[in-house]
Design an enzyme around this catalytic site. Structure first.
Site, mmCIF file in Angstrom:
data_model
loop_
_atom_site.group_PDB
_atom_site.id
_atom_site.type_symbol
_atom_site.label_atom_id
_atom_site.label_comp_id
_atom_site.label_asym_id
_atom_site.label_seq_id
_atom_site.Cartn_x
_atom_site.Cartn_y
_atom_site.Cartn_z
ATOM 1 N N CYS A 15 0.833 -1.219 0.000
ATOM 2 C CA CYS A 15 0.000 0.000 0.000
ATOM 3 C C CYS A 15 0.855 1.250 0.000
ATOM 4 C CB CYS A 15 -0.902 -0.014 1.233
ATOM 5 S SG CYS A 15 -1.789 1.534 1.517
ATOM 6 N N PRO A 16 0.585 2.269 -0.795
ATOM 7 C CA PRO A 16 -0.538 2.395 -1.724
ATOM 8 C C PRO A 16 -0.152 2.093 -3.174
ATOM 9 C CG PRO A 16 0.472 4.544 -1.461
ATOM 10 C CD PRO A 16 1.353 3.549 -0.719
#
Lengths: 76, 154
Positions: A15-16
């Protein structure tokens, strides 16, 4: 699994990055075309739902295949 | 009209650099208009040459590879060692580096504003900070924050 026009391998990314890479890949597609995303981040399952909901693109499929998460996103 | 997201980034360590850059790059990808106001130690996140570090001192929540008394953690070289270990961990887990995330923010038109008061206070030089950023004060931040859908302090 239905058809797709482009594949993004986001395996190993956390992430991200899967979302950001997907956003970039979708920019190259035409409306109605489908992007297949392969990811290993378990958080991406919920994140791609949220991504689709907020960007108006359609999450056509969300599956788990041999330890990986596979998403089909249709560009709005 | 695009939703707006305002962030105040106040911290200048490697670990605390993540929340503002992760959230703003993602928000930009979701179509938000994003501004980050960097103040106090957060100005370090705007340096052309990033040199961010982590420390476990004063942070009992930081996971350590082995139990270590606080006094040992204060020894010279420990901060550099912990920073190197953290960067290694970040890489091995597929987490983006801060320079990479910051570049993605710039690419996605996230607007960076440096607190001019902090720049004066700590004698930062404009030439040492990223080109193309704005300099302003509280009123500048509040103008955007006042119209934003989300405002966060980090």
């Amino acid at each position: 699994m239905s058809g797709f026009d482009q594949v993004l391998d986001a395996s190993g990314l956390n992430c991200p990055l899967p979302i950001l890479r997907a956003k970039k890949s979708l920019a190259d597609l035409k409306s109605g075309q489908v992007l297949k995303v392969v990811a290993t981040d378990p958080g991406s399952v919920k994140d791609f739902q949220a991504f689709a909901k907020q960007t108006g693109n359609t999450l056509v499929e969300s599956n788990q295949e041999s330890g990986k998460f596979v998403f089909l996103i249709k560009k709005a | 009209m695009a939703k707006k997201f305002a962030i105040i980034a106040t911290k200048g360590s490697l670990d605390w650099a993540y929340p503002p850059f992760i959230l703003s790059s993602t928000a930009a990808a979701l179509g938000y208009e994003v501004q980050i106001f960097f103040t106090f130690y957060g100005i370090n996140l705007l340096k052309k040459k990033l040199d961010l570090k982590v420390t476990s001192l004063g942070n009992p929540g930081m996971p350590m590879p082995m139990p270590m008394p606080v006094l040992l953690q204060a020894l010279p070289g420990m901060q550099a060692m912990m920073t190197a270990m953290m960067k290694q961990k970040i890489k091995s887990k597929g987490v983006a580096s801060i320079p990479e995330l910051r570049d993605l923010c710039v690419e996605a038109d996230v607007k960076f504003i440096a607190c001019q008061m902090t720049v004066d206070l700590f004698d930062f030089k404009h030439r040492d900070l990223l080109d193309g950023i704005d300099y302003g004060g509280a009123a500048t931040f509040l103008e955007f924050a006042g119209q934003s859908d989300i405002a966060m302090y980090m």
